[in-house]
Scaffold this motif. Structure first.
Motif, PDB file in Angstrom:
ATOM      1  N   LEU A 111       0.816  -1.209   0.000  1.00  0.00           N
ATOM      2  CA  LEU A 111       0.000   0.000   0.000  1.00  0.00           C
ATOM      3  C   LEU A 111       0.853   1.264   0.000  1.00  0.00           C
ATOM      4  N   MET A 112       2.050   1.222   0.585  1.00  0.00           N
ATOM      5  CA  MET A 112       2.916   2.396   0.632  1.00  0.00           C
ATOM      6  C   MET A 112       3.611   2.651  -0.701  1.00  0.00           C
ATOM      7  N   GLY A 113       3.518   1.721  -1.612  1.00  0.00           N
ATOM      8  CA  GLY A 113       4.099   1.922  -2.940  1.00  0.00           C
ATOM      9  C   GLY A 113       3.060   2.453  -3.908  1.00  0.00           C
ATOM     10  N   ALA A 114       2.858   1.720  -4.996  1.00  0.00           N
ATOM     11  CA  ALA A 114       1.840   2.086  -5.995  1.00  0.00           C
ATOM     12  C   ALA A 114       0.910   0.892  -6.168  1.00  0.00           C
ATOM     13  N   PRO A 115      -0.046   0.681  -5.259  1.00  0.00           N
ATOM     14  CA  PRO A 115      -0.903  -0.517  -5.311  1.00  0.00           C
ATOM     15  C   PRO A 115      -1.783  -0.511  -6.566  1.00  0.00           C
TER      16      PRO A 115
ATOM     17  N   LEU B  54       0.837  11.340   2.742  1.00  0.00           N
ATOM     18  CA  LEU B  54      -0.186  10.690   3.578  1.00  0.00           C
ATOM     19  C   LEU B  54      -0.009   9.181   3.557  1.00  0.00           C
ATOM     20  N   ASP B  55       0.383   8.628   2.432  1.00  0.00           N
ATOM     21  CA  ASP B  55       0.597   7.187   2.329  1.00  0.00           C
ATOM     22  C   ASP B  55       1.704   6.725   3.273  1.00  0.00           C
ATOM     23  N   GLN B  56       2.796   7.476   3.322  1.00  0.00           N
ATOM     24  CA  GLN B  56       3.907   7.112   4.209  1.00  0.00           C
ATOM     25  C   GLN B  56       3.518   7.252   5.675  1.00  0.00           C
ATOM     26  N   VAL B  57       2.772   8.304   5.999  1.00  0.00           N
ATOM     27  CA  VAL B  57       2.350   8.502   7.398  1.00  0.00           C
ATOM     28  C   VAL B  57       1.446   7.358   7.864  1.00  0.00           C
ATOM     29  N   LEU B  58       0.441   7.017   7.053  1.00  0.00           N
ATOM     30  CA  LEU B  58      -0.471   5.946   7.451  1.00  0.00           C
ATOM     31  C   LEU B  58       0.239   4.598   7.486  1.00  0.00           C
ATOM     32  N   GLY B  59       1.114   4.325   6.492  1.00  0.00           N
ATOM     33  CA  GLY B  59       1.823   3.050   6.479  1.00  0.00           C
ATOM     34  C   GLY B  59       2.718   2.870   7.686  1.00  0.00           C
TER      35      GLY B  59
END
Length: 588
Positions: free
Chosen positions: A335-339, A348-353
């Motif tokens: 999910l932190m990459g390009a799903p 936001l992706d890095q924070v949530l991951g």
């Protein structure tokens, strides 16, 4: 005018004598219950009928005479006809059976208030090819044993309720036979002056096992009552009424099942008798359900503690938890990459991951900390199956909820963040249309905004809209994981609810002795010989299995969701939490 005579099949070959039974009020019909054999003393017959009437509460009387010709009894028919003056009745039935014929002939003798004979009828008079029928008699043959032990249920689809409307002719006939049990205690092996024929003529049925169980149930009920009083005293302690313990006991499936079984045992050990047939059947279903539950639980205990299955489960549990955590880490890295090729908001992706990865590391540390105690927990938890398989399944559901608590936390975090953005977008969308939500009146009203408010709203709407796909993807993934766990817990809860509520005794009774639960009756022509009355055979229609389950299922504390499927989908779409806890709602 048609007179119906319900005649028991066991009396078809009875010796000559008197017919004992009851006239059904409001209907031209009579129920024959037994035949008192000749020789007898009329005074003793009257005393016997009065005694049986006092014991059974049924208006018994001598309906007439029964004649079966035998050698040496040529004047028996005229003798029995003259007995109508000793047993005064408005109508006196003279039923005769001739040798070589299956059917009966019947004459109905009417008397006035002074006991004088008015007319004698019931045979078809054929004169000049025309039939003159003054009063026709129809014999309805029934199996006395089946009718006595069967329970006639109200038929659905518009049939009136017997509690509010007068009982029908068929229902009165069933009640008459069922209430006349004292009349059937007299058999041919008694030394008394009277002999009779009925369904127990060959001897009274008895079961030594049933009598022993009745004697053993008294001290057992006293012991259960004492244990329940101790349990009630412990559960009513003040410490258990505090908020944390009261909240946990209402949410844990094991505590809910324990309170449910305690209520069952309290109902079974009560000294009051069952209020009716349905209440009695539900008590029997509780007993059978409890015995089956404990038997299945003992089988589970035997399997768990044989060949060290407990140790095998404990050794397999830690690697399984680590494998789940590893799969979750790989999922978060994906999910932190390009799903699926989707371009996400990287910040936001890095924070949530990283936030969720930190929770997984905390969960792994917690599992490793609890690993030395897992075998002991499983060993003592397996003993709960001694109280029944439902306790083991409830405990398993609680353990699954604890072991997947991190997945539940992920779902709550994602749902709250997604719900916040959905509500923010809907409010800002109303701002573009010149609307606002009126909190006091709970409606949408028109509103004028200035330029600054519109500018700030446009910026916020744009930010939330472009951040929504990242949040929605995390929410979708963790909602699906949570639904898998809830589905597994739902299967466990449904299994427990099935064992608790399914009427095993009633269904077994329906399959083995289908006449005990009757929905109605059907008739077929048994005999129609010239010179005899019409003979019908009454057969019992058994109750449908679906109706048996619906009528006799035990009330349970159901685990079904309170919302409909449409409301559940709506909650998932807008991000509202779907709680997995069981709601204590009693359903019948």
């Amino acid at each position: 005018m048609v007179l119906k005579v319900f005649f028991p099949q066991c009396c078809n070959r009875a010796d000559s004598g008197l017919l004992v039974g009851r006239w059904i009020s409001g209907h031209d019909s009579a129920v024959v219950l037994a035949v008192i054999h000749y020789p007898f003393i009329p005074g003793q017959v009257k005393q016997y009928i009065q005694k049986m009437q006092a014991q059974s509460g049924v208006e018994l009387s001598v309906l007439g005479s029964w004649s079966l010709p035998k050698d040496g009894q040529e004047g028996m028919e005229s003798f029995l006809r003259d007995l109508s003056t000793i047993f005064p009745q408005e109508r006196w039935l003279q039923i005769n059976r001739e040798l070589g014929k299956t059917g009966f002939t019947c004459q109905v003798v009417h008397h006035d208030q002074n006991g004088k004979v008015l007319q004698r009828e019931a045979k078809k008079k054929v004169e000049g090819g025309d039939d003159e029928e003054e009063e026709k008699v129809i014999f309805v043959h029934y199996e006395q044993k089946k009718v006595m032990f069967s329970q006639l249920h109200p038929v659905e689809n518009g049939v009136p309720d017997p509690t509010t409307d007068p009982p029908s002719e068929l229902r009165q006939m069933f009640r008459t036979v069922a209430s006349s049990a004292p009349l059937f205690f007299l058999d041919r092996y008694d030394d008394g002056p009277l002999k009779s024929t009925h369904w127990q003529t060959e001897g009274r049925e008895a079961s030594i096992i049933v009598e022993l169980l009745k004697q053993a149930s008294v001290p057992l009920c006293l012991l259960i009552g004492w244990l329940l009083s101790v349990w009630s005293w412990i559960s009513n302690l003040r410490v258990f009424s505090l908020f944390p313990l009261r909240f946990l006991s209402s949410k844990l499936s094991t505590c809910v099942q324990l309170s449910y079984r305690s209520e069952h045992l309290r109902t079974l050990s009560a000294r009051t008798h069952a209020a009716g047939h349905v209440h009695f059947m539900r008590k029997a279903n509780m007993v059978v359900s409890f015995l089956v539950d404990v038997s299945l639980g003992m089988l589970l205990v035997w399997w768990l503690y044989r060949d060290e299955h407990i140790s095998m489960l404990a050794n397999a549990l830690l690697p399984a938890a680590e494998h789940v955590a590893k799969e979750l880490e790989e999922l978060l890295q994906w999910l932190m990459g390009a799903p699926a090729g989707l371009k996400m908001n990287r910040a936001l992706d890095q924070v949530l991951g990283r936030f969720f990865l930190y929770h997984i590391h905390l969960w792994i540390s917690y599992v490793h900390l609890m690993s030395p105690f897992i075998e002991g927990i499983l060993w003592y938890g397996g003993l709960s199956a001694c109280f029944g398989l439902t306790f083991a399944l409830s405990l398993l559901s609680d353990m699954v909820a604890l072991l997947t608590f991190h997945i539940y936390c992920f779902y709550v975090y994602g749902a709250r963040l997604y719900c916040l953005k959905i509500h923010g977008l809907s409010s800002l969308w109303r701002l573009f249309r010149g609307k606002k939500w009126n909190v006091l009146r709970q409606r949408v009203d028109s509103c004028s905004y200035d330029l600054d408010q519109l500018f700030i709203g446009t910026l916020l709407f744009t930010v939330l809209l472009f951040l929504l796909p990242t949040t929605a993807l995390y929410y979708l993934v963790f909602t699906l994981l949570r639904l898998v766990v809830v589905l597994f817990q739902g299967v466990l809860h449904l299994s427990v609810d099935f064992i608790n509520s399914f009427p095993l005794f009633a269904v077994g009774l329906r399959l083995t002795r289908h006449h005990r639960l009757a929905e109605g009756v059907k008739f077929r022509v048994l005999c129609e010989e010239p010179g005899t009355a019409l003979h019908l055979l009454m057969e019992i229609n058994p109750l449908k299995c679906s109706t048996v389950v619906q009528t006799y299922r035990t009330p349970t504390y159901s685990c079904y969701p309170r919302d409909s499927w449409a409301a559940l989908v709506k909650k998932l779409f807008v991000g509202e939490l779907v709680y997995p806890w069981r709601h204590k709602t009693k359903t019948d």
